[in-house]
Design a protein around this motif. Structure first.
Motif, short mmCIF file in Angstrom:
data_model
loop_
_atom_site.label_atom_id
_atom_site.label_comp_id
_atom_site.label_asym_id
_atom_site.label_seq_id
_atom_site.Cartn_x
_atom_site.Cartn_y
_atom_site.Cartn_z
N UNK A 38 39.28 55.11 72.22
CA UNK A 38 40.60 54.63 72.60
C UNK A 38 41.71 55.25 71.76
N UNK A 39 41.45 56.45 71.23
CA UNK A 39 42.48 57.13 70.43
C UNK A 39 43.16 58.19 71.27
N UNK A 40 44.48 58.26 71.19
CA UNK A 40 45.16 59.29 71.98
C UNK A 40 44.75 60.69 71.54
N UNK A 41 44.56 61.58 72.49
CA UNK A 41 44.22 62.97 72.19
C UNK A 41 44.68 63.80 73.38
N UNK A 42 45.53 64.76 73.11
CA UNK A 42 46.06 65.55 74.22
C UNK A 42 45.43 66.92 74.30
N UNK A 43 44.45 67.17 73.41
CA UNK A 43 43.77 68.47 73.42
C UNK A 43 42.59 68.41 74.37
N UNK A 44 42.83 68.78 75.60
CA UNK A 44 41.75 68.64 76.59
C UNK A 44 40.83 69.86 76.54
N UNK A 45 39.54 69.56 76.37
CA UNK A 45 38.50 70.61 76.38
C UNK A 45 37.60 70.37 77.56
N UNK A 46 37.46 71.38 78.41
CA UNK A 46 36.58 71.22 79.57
C UNK A 46 35.55 72.34 79.59
N UNK A 47 34.41 72.03 80.19
CA UNK A 47 33.35 73.01 80.31
C UNK A 47 32.88 72.97 81.75
N UNK A 48 32.54 74.12 82.32
CA UNK A 48 31.88 74.02 83.62
C UNK A 48 30.54 74.75 83.63
N UNK A 49 29.65 74.18 84.40
CA UNK A 49 28.37 74.87 84.65
C UNK A 49 28.63 75.78 85.83
N UNK A 50 28.40 77.05 85.60
CA UNK A 50 28.86 78.07 86.54
C UNK A 50 30.01 78.78 85.86
N UNK A 51 30.40 79.93 86.37
CA UNK A 51 31.38 80.77 85.68
C UNK A 51 32.79 80.17 85.73
N UNK A 52 33.38 79.98 84.55
CA UNK A 52 34.73 79.41 84.49
C UNK A 52 35.80 80.43 84.86
N UNK A 53 35.45 81.72 84.79
CA UNK A 53 36.50 82.74 84.97
C UNK A 53 37.15 82.70 86.36
N UNK A 54 36.36 82.65 87.44
CA UNK A 54 37.01 82.57 88.76
C UNK A 54 37.90 81.33 88.89
N UNK A 55 37.47 80.23 88.28
CA UNK A 55 38.30 79.02 88.32
C UNK A 55 39.62 79.26 87.58
N UNK A 56 39.52 79.91 86.43
CA UNK A 56 40.74 80.21 85.67
C UNK A 56 41.64 81.15 86.48
N UNK A 57 41.01 82.11 87.17
CA UNK A 57 41.80 83.05 87.98
C UNK A 57 42.51 82.32 89.12
N UNK A 58 41.78 81.39 89.72
CA UNK A 58 42.39 80.62 90.80
C UNK A 58 43.60 79.84 90.28
N UNK A 59 43.45 79.22 89.11
CA UNK A 59 44.56 78.45 88.53
C UNK A 59 45.74 79.36 88.25
N UNK A 60 45.42 80.59 87.82
CA UNK A 60 46.47 81.55 87.55
C UNK A 60 47.20 81.93 88.85
N UNK A 61 46.40 82.10 89.92
CA UNK A 61 47.03 82.49 91.19
C UNK A 61 47.87 81.35 91.76
N UNK A 62 47.65 80.13 91.26
CA UNK A 62 48.48 79.01 91.70
C UNK A 62 49.79 78.95 90.93
#
Ligand code: CTP
Length: 428
Positions: A49-73
């Motif tokens: 229940x402590x505030x934390x704004x440093x969001x860390x996410x991991x995905x199973x499968x390649x994160x790069x295409x997801x990052x590219x998609x976010x960039x294209x948005x």
């Protein structure tokens, strides 16, 4: 099989500005068939229940295409293809780290086939403490805590536990991270973990840390609340002596540290911003009571910049002169106090307030930092020119004299200031 628990109710409590970003990345990842998880300190703090704004996410499968998609948005995304990681920066200044779940290459030879199914587990296993090695699945299942290594139980017990015996050897900065987390969360290393930390220190592993790495961990410790606790703990583990053999901790040094901590707590809002170098006040207070060569070797060890060394040298060398200048028994005019202190780096002054044993000096420095340094005339340079002060250095000089007059109570209102200036036009 990991422990699973529905924590979606906790996710509902994440502030909207953060939650919407997590949602966005999850939705895009889900659309691409990726499994998406929250991991690390964010999950730990979510459960606490402590505030934390440093969001860390991991995905199973390649994160790069997801990052590219976010960039294209249209989002600002930096991608490290080699590591399969990236950072998304949102227009409101918040950021989110996204990584491909991965195994450590040294654990598994190149020939080893990649097993996607358990890559999250391996990714979590690379981490420092069990409480930091939990994940919350977001897609395909929303809000399930995934805990392979007993992090949940350790969190409930307030315990830091490494995941395997070589954890500190692989990365000795974890000793410093552990102490910092203990202090921040009020946790304690488990007996085994503490023993492993102490024996890693004893084995000289801290000397393998590079200067910049050591420095950044130490800086984080001094930026936390209650650094005195952490320093004391480092000492107990033998880590302080291993890092800074020439700077034995003294009662005086710890006392100075405690005072600085109290000042930050009590006067935090009134102190002027001390900037990036504020942590040097804490380090300087400890070095002050060590021997001179110890201080210098500590600065070398931490690979400090010239500027940072300058701040520390000033802390170590100038206090005596200042005590003579402003420590007199009688009243001191505020303008005289400012004349003595205006040119001194504020981090240095702050450190001296903790170090000096003379209460008058301490009180005067704190008066200066919390009030006097902020006093300025109501009239601006432009106003002075309108009143007839010739453009050029005379304007600055007059402003400065006017400030001293205000400090000594000679002027109060705008009218007073105008009259004061007009009276002195003849001096120019
Ligand atoms: N980590 C690690 N070993 C390190 C540094 C980091 O295992 N030497 C792992 C930790 O599990 C951590 C994650 O990487 O949760 C992210 O690191 P960082 O952002 O530095 O840690 P947080 O826990 O998110 O931040 P903090 O400790 O300041 O709250």
């Amino acid at each position: 099989v990991p422990w699973e628990e529905d924590v979606s109710a906790l996710l509902d409590r994440v502030p909207q500005e953060v939650a919407s970003k997590i949602r966005l990345v999850t939705d895009v990842g889900e659309g691409m068939g990726l499994k998406v998880f929250l991991v690390g300190g964010f999950v730990r703090d979510l459960l606490l229940g402590r505030p934390n704004e440093d969001v860390d996410m991991v995905c199973e499968g390649d994160a790069v295409p997801l990052l590219e998609r976010l960039s294209s948005m249209g989002l600002q995304v930096s991608i490290h293809r080699r590591y399969g990681t990236g950072t998304v920066r949102f227009p409101d200044g918040r950021k989110l780290d996204l990584a491909t779940a991965r195994r450590e290459f040294y654990e598994y030879p190149v020939a080893q086939p990649k097993v996607q199914m358990d890559s999250l587990k391996h990714d979590l296993y690379r981490r420092d403490f069990s409480v930091n090695a939990m994940a919350v699945s977001l897609s395909p299942r929303w809000g399930m805590l995934v805990d392979y290594f007993g992090g949940r139980g350790d969190l409930n017990r307030g315990q830091l536990r490494v995941l395997h015996n070589l954890s500190f050897v692989e990365d000795p900065t974890r000793i410093l991270r552990g102490v910092r987390l203990e202090g921040r969360l009020g946790f304690r290393m488990s007996q085994d973990t503490e023993r492993l930390a102490a024996s890693c220190v004893k084995g000289g592993m801290l000397s393998l840390l590079s200067g910049p790495k050591l420095r950044s961990e130490l800086e984080l410790i001094f930026r936390e609340r209650n650094p005195i606790w952490a320093v004391d703990r480092l000492c107990g583990l033998g880590a302080w002596d291993a890092m800074f053999p020439g700077v034995p901790l003294s009662i005086d040094g710890l006392r100075a540290l405690r005072k600085l901590d109290v000042f930050v707590r009590r006067l935090g809002r009134d102190l002027p911003p001390l900037g990036e170098e504020s942590w040097l006040a804490f380090l300087g207070a400890l070095l002050y009571f060590g021997n001179p060569w110890g201080g210098r070797s500590a600065m070398d060890r931490l690979s400090l910049s010239q500027k940072e060394r300058g701040v520390l040298e000033a802390i170590l060398n100038g206090l005596g002169t200042l005590e003579t200048a402003i420590g007199g028994k009688g009243d001191i005019r505020w303008s005289s106090l400012c004349r003595a202190l205006d040119g001194v780096n504020r981090v240095v002054l702050f450190a001296w307030a903790g170090i000096t044993s003379r209460w008058r000096v301490r009180r005067r420095i704190l008066l200066y930092l919390t009030r006097l340094c902020k006093v300025s005339p109501m009239l601006s340079g432009r106003d002075l020119i309108d009143l007839g002060v010739p453009k050029g250095p005379a304007v600055g000089a007059m402003l400065s004299r006017l400030r001293f007059a205000r400090l000594d109570g000679e002027v109060d209102t705008l009218e007073d200031e105008r009259a004061w200036v007009l009276k002195r036009l003849g001096d120019l």
